[in-house]
Design a protein around this motif. Structure first.
Motif, mmCIF file in Angstrom:
data_model
loop_
_atom_site.group_PDB
_atom_site.id
_atom_site.type_symbol
_atom_site.label_atom_id
_atom_site.label_comp_id
_atom_site.label_asym_id
_atom_site.label_seq_id
_atom_site.Cartn_x
_atom_site.Cartn_y
_atom_site.Cartn_z
ATOM 1 N N VAL A 183 0.851 -1.342 0.003
ATOM 2 C CA VAL A 183 -0.009 0.020 0.113
ATOM 3 C C VAL A 183 1.046 1.292 -0.136
ATOM 4 C CG1 VAL A 183 -1.917 1.171 1.177
ATOM 5 C CG2 VAL A 183 -1.756 -1.456 1.415
ATOM 6 N N MET A 184 1.771 1.186 0.992
ATOM 7 C CA MET A 184 2.783 2.414 0.948
ATOM 8 C C MET A 184 3.410 3.085 -0.226
ATOM 9 S SD MET A 184 5.487 3.300 3.881
ATOM 10 C CE MET A 184 6.462 4.441 3.617
ATOM 11 N N PRO A 185 3.850 1.804 -0.948
ATOM 12 C CA PRO A 185 4.274 2.217 -2.564
ATOM 13 C C PRO A 185 3.477 2.957 -3.321
ATOM 14 C CG PRO A 185 4.905 -0.186 -1.888
ATOM 15 C CD PRO A 185 4.019 0.393 -0.831
ATOM 16 N N THR A 186 2.262 2.730 -3.139
ATOM 17 C CA THR A 186 1.466 3.354 -4.410
ATOM 18 C C THR A 186 1.257 4.763 -3.688
ATOM 19 O OG1 THR A 186 -0.603 2.718 -2.847
ATOM 20 C CG2 THR A 186 -0.130 1.472 -4.270
ATOM 21 N N PHE A 187 1.012 5.221 -2.583
ATOM 22 C CA PHE A 187 1.097 6.417 -2.026
ATOM 23 C C PHE A 187 2.363 7.114 -2.638
ATOM 24 C CE2 PHE A 187 -2.015 4.736 0.626
ATOM 25 C CZ PHE A 187 -3.093 5.768 0.667
#
Lengths: 152, 499, 329
Positions: free
Chosen positions: B272-276
């Protein structure tokens, strides 16, 4: 759109105050050894500060701006309230009455709320979807969903 | 030429009819559950687990891995079509994907996310194959201080997620951190802000909140405005990205791949964090950052590439150390264990056929997914032609069932509805959901890492470790640089408003 | 028609609600001990599906359902450090058709820390114990500590120098080692982690000195981690040379038990049937192979009565330990 900033600002101000008060109930610790109340208290105070800025911005523009009410008409709000209520009521009954009844009611009633005018259409869509959901979730994906009093 | 021998072995395993079939079945189920909101790879793999007991271990792992990376393909579909994130990793895709759909560009958005997913996914497998052991060592370099600095870095990205007012965006981020403190505090063991609720003991999950703030919030706003068909009445244009789209997406896809791959290695950072981060980086580098959030294709390409690039690398710590990097990997570990296989340093030497067979199947699976997803675009965009007063009850239904299936807990439904009302109100007042969700995701990790680090007894520990200090300097740089032009720009806007 | 729909909406809501409540209250069936089981049995598992404890509970119920002649349907109710699932077992209708796995933190720890809607000794009826989960104290292989004694003597000379990971200040493992260190008067820095994976990554990366957690076999077998102490009451078959708590003179019960429990009030005849079925299931080769080779959990048997006594003793011990430590800060 300045009303939105005033209401939004007040909302966050109240939230910030409430959160800060609750946060004082947890041990603050110290800066080098922070306790469970350290972060909540800091965040609560910052929210209060930010909400005041937003509120200030709202008030500043309020004087010479035409006020726009962000909500449309009461009829629309009523529909929103019904939808929310429907989801909550069905949520609490879900495990008792089971998947099929819940799915049917959720669809049928929300279509009523959305003013689908033909009864035939409501019943048709609700029945077909209920069947589809059963095939998809229970037979194909074997999800753990409540079977309810029908035990299916 | 070891690698070639390994690949030959791998493909000889993956290309047997049985394994091909299970690979296909896995990616098909993955796509399906990716599309269905709420129901994610964690629930699905754990449900399929008992079914695979009777199968060959290789076939079983191939299928379950297929579910995992397949879900990343499907996740973007509902984000783009109806502003409802199918998985947590597709939250950010809502921002520009949904706006593209409203402009009649749902087809290109779905097309670029399928292509981006394919590229990200494939490159990530190559990385997993060639670099697994050294990268696992990289993951080990991250102790509490490094995690804290990484989370600070992640949170500075909030400023790039705000489309409208910066101060409102930051307020939402703070609110996200506030909500993230709900639940049991792992350091002290006490529960905070739970008011006696057992469900809240684990905190508020990102999936019910994302579904509430984006999906339910959007529906409530549309119901109130009595929208029947208007939202989607814009004609559905071409189904595939144009040449111009491709050129615009070249770098976002490449950067998304790199960001997704490297962040995926770290346990806890997840997919999830990489998408942000990928989205924020694109906005930072773009010549037209103000266009982000209004339906630019780069805003779909980069996060969708990043989440697939993270799938391959998130398997690294599981396969080479036996340590799962996220919840899905923990369930996959359960799958290995129930077949009597212990993934870890000895996996490759003890079970070469299984390891290389799974890797090879991932190449095949990604190709299958591309072939599977491109024709589906035509079907998905047709969904937009359903009258809204029939479509939204269906969306509500899938939210309802999906969020329940997370933990078989009806209170998750209550949380989702609560945040739906919240999202609806915030939409009314012009507050954005994305900063809230990013903070909700990173808040707990940051707090824990911060307090763990200080338990070592040195408050300057963050500046004494090289990775940590580098991340902090980069964050500071990112935070300071945009302030100056932004202030100037802001003054202008304010001026205009005053007049 | 449209007008009707609009004005009658509240009435429709009300009618539907009432109808559903009527259905809910009318849905009760009388149970007959002799005919038990006449329909599927629900097995509540307070863990996420796929967790080792979940796999173990499913493993034994697979064999037990064949013996009982009715399917046992697992229902995962994770959350609240297993207390949501344990509450669901305790609050179930005591007709024998809902039983579950009484995960240890929901039985022994949760009720002592939080206000929960059940009391583990009053509301739960232990049926059988079929195994233990293994917890240990482990270090990196390149650590200078070859035994638990090495570790304690170093810690005595260097107070506050050593750091260790656990999965939180509410885990049973933490209370156990905390007691050990208290008895030895050692000062060791505890760094709680959210989950076991994060802890092991920190151990291997050299960010902490030792870990108190479940045994991660692949790391032990590959020579990356070394087990110094087993935190169980019984010696682990796979580690005959590693001391258990008792060997070092610590008398702390560690009831990290794999079990089947039900709500209090199930008729004795049904309890007996369940106990017999699960006891038989423990002798099935599928169960033994799954526990020993795949999950590597020690098989351990206690019948309903013995398990009841053991649970009571364990709960009282932890009640005392937690009271001594004072309210959690």
């Amino acid at each position: 759109m300045r009303y939105s900033e005033i209401i939004g600002g007040i909302f966050w101000l109240l939230f910030g105050i409430l959160f800060t008060i609750l946060a004082t109930g947890y041990q603050f610790g110290s800066v080098t050894q922070p306790g469970p109340g350290f972060l909540p208290l800091g965040v609560g105070l910052l929210i209060i500060a930010f909400s005041l800025i937003i509120l200030g911005q709202g008030l500043k523009f309020f004087k010479n701006r035409e006020a726009v009410v962000p909500f449309s008409k009461p009829g629309g709000l009523k529909k929103v309230a019904y939808t929310v209520l429907l989801l909550l009521v069905l949520g609490f009954l879900f495990e008792e009455v089971g998947l099929l009844v819940t799915v049917f009611l959720l669809l049928a009633i929300s279509m009523l709320v959305a003013e689908v005018k033909s009864w035939k259409r409501i019943i048709f869509v609700a029945l077909v979807t209920t069947l589809g959901v059963y095939i998809l979730f229970v037979l194909l994906l074997s999800q753990q969903l409540p079977r309810g009093f029908l035990s299916i | 030429m070891d690698i070639i021998n390994h690949l030959v072995l791998g493909f000889s395993v993956a290309l047997t009819p049985t394994n091909l079939f299970f690979c296909f079945l896995g990616v098909l189920i993955g796509t399906l559950i990716g599309v269905l909101p709420g129901i994610g790879p964690v629930a699905t793999i754990s449900i399929l687990l008992p079914v695979t007991f009777g199968m060959e271990p290789v076939a079983s792992i191939i299928m379950l891995a297929g579910v995992y990376y397949g879900a990343m393909y499907g996740g973007s579909t509902t984000s783009i079509l109806v502003n409802l994130p199918g998985e947590a990793a597709s939250i950010i895709t809502c921002l520009d994907g949904y706006q593209m759909a409203r402009k009649g560009r749902a087809g290109p958005a779905l097309g670029i996310s399928a292509m981006g997913s394919f590229i990200g996914g494939t490159v990530s497998i190559i990385g997993l194959m060639v670099l697994a052991p050294p990268l696992a060592m990289l993951a080990l370099k991250f102790g509490p201080p490094e995690y804290f600095s990484l989370m600070v870095f992640g949170l500075t990205m909030v400023t790039y997620l705000c489309v409208g007012s910066l101060i409102k965006g930051l307020t939402m981020a703070l609110a996200g951190i506030a909500v993230s403190t709900i639940g049991q505090d792992p350091i002290s063991g006490i529960t905070r802000f739970t008011f006696g609720s057992l469900t809240l003991m684990d905190g508020v999950g990102i999936v019910p909140v994302a579904m509430g703030v984006f999906g339910i919030g959007e529906i409530l706003a549309n119901i109130e405005a009595n929208i029947k068909q208007e939202v989607y009445s814009a004609k559905i244009g071409s189904l595939f990205p144009t040449a111009k789209d491709w050129i615009a997406c070249k770098w976002p896809v490449i950067r998304g791949t790199v960001i997704g791959f490297f962040m995926g290695i770290l346990p806890g950072a997840g997919t999830v964090m990489p998408t942000f981060i990928a989205y924020s980086v694109e906005r930072r580098l773009s010549r037209n950052p103000e266009k982000f959030g209004t339906g630019v294709i780069e805003g779909v390409a980069s996060p969708e590439t990043a989440n697939n690039a993270a799938t391959g690398s998130s398997m690294i710590t599981l396969l080479s150390l036996g340590i799962p990097a996220n919840l899905t990997m923990a369930v996959l570990l359960g799958a290995f264990i129930s077949h009597g296989i212990q993934p870890g340093p000895l996996l490759i030497t003890r079970y070469p056929a299984l390891f290389w067979g799974t890797i090879a199947s991932m190449y095949i699976g990604n190709a299958m997914l591309l072939v599977l997803n491109l024709p589906l675009i035509g079907i998905w965009v047709k969904i937009l032609k359903i009258p809204y007063n029939v479509l939204f009850p269906l969306i509500l239904l899938f939210c309802f069932l999906g969020v329940y299936s997370l933990n078989q807990n009806i209170y998750e439904i209550v949380i989702m509805v609560g945040f739906g009302v919240f999202g609806y109100l915030m939409r009314k007042f012009g507050f954005e959901g994305a900063p809230f969700l990013l903070a909700l995701l990173l808040g707990p990790m940051m707090e824990i890492a911060f307090r763990q680090s200080l338990l070592y007894g040195d408050p300057f520990i963050f500046f004494k470790r090289s990775i940590s200090v580098t991340l902090l300097i980069v964050s500071l740089f990112l935070l300071i640089t945009p302030l100056f032009p932004k202030i100037a720009q802001r003054r202008e806007i304010l001026q205009e408003l005053e007049d | 028609m449209k007008q009707l729909l609009c004005t009658k909406k509240p009435a429709i809501f009300l009618a539907v609600g009432l109808a559903l409540f009527w259905v809910k209250s009318g849905y009760a069936q009388q149970e007959d001990v002799a005919k038990y089981p006449s329909r599927p049995i629900t097995l509540i598992i307070p863990l996420l599906a796929g967790a080792p404890g979940d796999i173990a509970a499913r493993l034994i119920s697979k064999d037990a359902e064949r013996i009982l002649g009715q399917p046992i349907v697992p229902a995962n109710k994770p959350g609240g450090a297993t207390s949501i699932g344990v509450a669901a077992i305790a609050k179930a209708k005591p007709d024998g058709y809902t039983i579950g796995y009484g995960a240890h933190s929901g039985v022994f720890i949760g009720p002592l820390l939080e206000k929960l809607p059940y009391h583990p000794l009053k509301d739960l009826k232990p049926i059988i114990q079929f195994g233990n989960s293994l917890f240990s104290v482990a270090v990196r292989t390149d650590s200078p500590f070859k035994s638990f004694k090495d570790l304690t003597s170093y810690a005595r000379q260097n107070p506050k120098k050593l750091t260790y990971a656990s999965t939180g200040t509410t885990s049973m493992q933490y209370f156990v080692v905390n007691q050990v260190f208290k008895k030895e008067k050692l000062e060791v820095t505890h760094i709680p982690f959210k989950g076991s994976p994060e802890g092991h990554v920190s151990l291997l990366g050299g960010h902490i000195d030792f870990i108190v957690d479940t045994i991660v076999y692949p790391l032990v077998e590959a020579g990356k981690e070394r087990t110094l102490l087993i935190l169980n009451d019984q010696r682990a078959e796979e580690f005959p040379n590693i001391p258990i708590l008792k060997d070092l003179g610590y008398d702390i019960p560690t009831p990290m038990i794999l079990n089947i429990m039900g709500p209090t009030g199930i008729p004795d005849g049904i309890i007996k049937k369940l106990e017999d079925a699960f006891t038989k299931a423990m002798k099935e080769p599928g169960f033994i192979k799954g526990m020993k080779e795949n999950l590597r959990f020690p098989i351990f048997y206690r019948n309903s009565r013995d398990l009841g006594e053991y649970v009571t003793r364990g709960f009282e011990t932890y009640e005392k330990i937690l009271k001594e430590m004072g309210p959690v800060k």
